[in-house]
Design a protein around this motif. Structure first.
Motif, PDB file in Angstrom:
ATOM      1  N   LEU A 177       0.915  -1.275   0.117  1.00  0.00           N
ATOM      2  CA  LEU A 177       0.069  -0.119   0.071  1.00  0.00           C
ATOM      3  C   LEU A 177       0.583   1.380   0.043  1.00  0.00           C
ATOM      4  CD1 LEU A 177      -1.438   0.394   3.523  1.00  0.00           C
ATOM      5  CD2 LEU A 177       0.435  -0.794   3.060  1.00  0.00           C
ATOM      6  N   VAL A 181       2.088   3.647  -7.051  1.00  0.00           N
ATOM      7  CA  VAL A 181       0.911   3.219  -7.990  1.00  0.00           C
ATOM      8  C   VAL A 181      -0.039   2.905  -7.232  1.00  0.00           C
ATOM      9  CG1 VAL A 181       0.672   1.674  -9.753  1.00  0.00           C
ATOM     10  CG2 VAL A 181       2.846   2.502  -9.466  1.00  0.00           C
ATOM     11  N   PHE A 182       0.052   2.282  -6.039  1.00  0.00           N
ATOM     12  CA  PHE A 182      -1.215   1.592  -5.096  1.00  0.00           C
ATOM     13  C   PHE A 182      -2.147   2.967  -4.872  1.00  0.00           C
ATOM     14  CE2 PHE A 182      -3.214   0.546  -1.257  1.00  0.00           C
ATOM     15  CZ  PHE A 182      -3.502  -0.798  -1.515  1.00  0.00           C
ATOM     16  N   ALA A 183      -3.534   2.478  -4.762  1.00  0.00           N
ATOM     17  CA  ALA A 183      -4.510   3.315  -4.401  1.00  0.00           C
ATOM     18  C   ALA A 183      -5.585   2.634  -3.887  1.00  0.00           C
ATOM     19  CB  ALA A 183      -4.972   4.150  -5.513  1.00  0.00           C
ATOM     20  N   THR A 200      -9.437   8.805  -1.428  1.00  0.00           N
ATOM     21  CA  THR A 200      -8.566   7.764  -1.860  1.00  0.00           C
ATOM     22  C   THR A 200      -7.377   7.842  -1.520  1.00  0.00           C
ATOM     23  OG1 THR A 200      -9.791   7.785  -4.115  1.00  0.00           O
ATOM     24  CG2 THR A 200      -7.619   6.656  -4.100  1.00  0.00           C
ATOM     25  N   SER A 202      -3.236   7.050  -1.260  1.00  0.00           N
ATOM     26  CA  SER A 202      -2.209   6.526  -2.189  1.00  0.00           C
ATOM     27  C   SER A 202      -0.862   6.493  -1.790  1.00  0.00           C
ATOM     28  CB  SER A 202      -2.373   7.030  -3.613  1.00  0.00           C
ATOM     29  OG  SER A 202      -2.039   8.453  -3.622  1.00  0.00           O
ATOM     30  N   ARG A 204       3.211   7.284  -1.641  1.00  0.00           N
ATOM     31  CA  ARG A 204       4.067   8.585  -1.966  1.00  0.00           C
ATOM     32  C   ARG A 204       5.367   8.206  -2.214  1.00  0.00           C
ATOM     33  NH1 ARG A 204       2.450  13.237   2.210  1.00  0.00           N
ATOM     34  NH2 ARG A 204       2.719  11.455   3.708  1.00  0.00           N
ATOM     35  N   LEU A 210       0.812   7.296   3.673  1.00  0.00           N
ATOM     36  CA  LEU A 210      -0.055   7.281   2.375  1.00  0.00           C
ATOM     37  C   LEU A 210      -0.567   8.847   2.435  1.00  0.00           C
ATOM     38  CD1 LEU A 210      -2.491   4.157   3.156  1.00  0.00           C
ATOM     39  CD2 LEU A 210      -0.274   4.389   1.511  1.00  0.00           C
ATOM     40  N   SER A 233     -14.802   1.296  -2.338  1.00  0.00           N
ATOM     41  CA  SER A 233     -13.756   0.516  -2.922  1.00  0.00           C
ATOM     42  C   SER A 233     -14.064  -0.609  -4.056  1.00  0.00           C
ATOM     43  CB  SER A 233     -12.560   0.098  -2.035  1.00  0.00           C
ATOM     44  OG  SER A 233     -11.543  -0.361  -2.611  1.00  0.00           O
TER      45      SER A 233
END
Length: 309
Positions: A177, A181-183, A200, A202, A204, A210, A233
């Motif tokens: 997580l 690219v993760f969200a 949302t 994401s 960094r 996040l 989600s």
């Protein structure tokens, strides 16, 4: 020639003196410390002692050196054996500590039955990416265990870890997580007189936290608020534990804010995970129990996910 004769005579005289002294000492030791022989014996001791000390001062280092030569090999072998035994003991201790930690993880994974009523596969992490921050993990189970792409992955405590991005027989690759690219869709708790915020989260670059930048700027969000997956989600069942709010920054103009969320899961210490055999479209069941005490109402939400249609 005269010098040689004088030197030979001196050696002869010294030898006679030493032999006489030894004889007197022997008689002295046999006849006691009294009498004329006793006096001569003591004088002989006085005469021979300097010679004896000189001889010992020469022979003692030689004796020590000889013992060092003859016994040095045994000392080295004993030292090497002791080092090997110490190394084995340290290795056994590390293995025992690892086994205890793994046992605790497995007990927690098995205990997820009380949190999630969903089929899952417990797997071991066998590989990590080589970056400064773990952005992907490799597991020791794959399609042979029913794992498919996009399935959620949680840790022993039920904390969100990431989702499956690649899978094959006997392996699965998980994007964690904190990867940029993760969200994941998340929401905050509902405070009195306010509504829950949905947004949302994401990853960094270069951070273990996040970022949520689309929360409603008018929503009440406090540091320490628990953040969970949202029912909106598409890749995760709702109410999986994600992390807690560490910072809220209202941006100029009052139209947006940045919210930092620290994940609950410790990716660096993670060794075992559970892959939830859940895909989008399965029915989610949320059991809510409300307890009222006086003027205070407490709502506890426990999420169970079934494999219904």
């Amino acid at each position: 020639m005269a010098i040689a004769r004088r030197t030979s005579r001196r050696r002869y005289v010294l030898l006679v003196i030493v032999l006489t002294a030894v004889t007197l000492i022997t008689l002295d030791s046999r006849g006691g410390r009294s009498g004329p022989l006793g006096a001569l014996g003591r004088a002989a001791h006085t005469l021979v002692s300097p010679i004896q000390g000189a001889v010992e001062s020469i022979t003692t280092p030689i004796s020590d050196w000889w013992h060092g030569v003859t016994e040095g090999g045994d000392l080295k072998r004993d030292n090497r054996k002791l080092r090997e035994q110490l190394s084995m003991a340290q290795g056994s201790e590390r293995a025992a500590q690892r086994a205890i930690a793994e046992n605790e993880d497995l007990k927690k994974l098995l205990g997820l039955n009380s949190l999630l009523n969903v089929k899952r596969v417990n797997a071991r992490i066998v590989g990590r990416d080589t970056g400064n921050f773990d952005s992907s993990l490799t597991l020791d189970h794959g399609t042979e265990s029913g794992i498919a792409r996009d399935m959620p992955v949680v840790g022993p405590d039920g904390y969100l870890v990431g989702s499956v991005i690649d899978v094959g027989r006997n392996f699965a690759k998980v994007r964690v997580l904190t990867d940029p690219v993760f969200a994941v869709g998340v929401h905050t708790p509902k405070h009195p007189g306010a509504y829950a915020a949905t947004g949302t989260a994401s990853g960094r670059n270069g951070s273990r936290e996040l970022l949520v930048d689309d929360f409603d700027p008018q929503a009440k969000i406090l540091v320490g608020d628990q953040v969970v997956t949202s029912s909106l989600s598409t890749k995760f069942p709702p109410d999986l534990l994600v992390g807690s709010v560490t910072k809220v920054t209202d941006l100029p103009g009052g139209f947006s804010r940045d919210v930092s969320v620290k994940p609950y899961v410790d990716l660096g210490a993670l060794e075992n995970v559970s892959v939830l055999l859940w895909v989008q479209g399965q029915r989610d069941v949320v059991n809510t129990t409300t307890t009222t005490t006086g003027a205070t109402t407490t709502t506890t939400t426990t999420t169970t996910t079934t494999a219904g249609g």
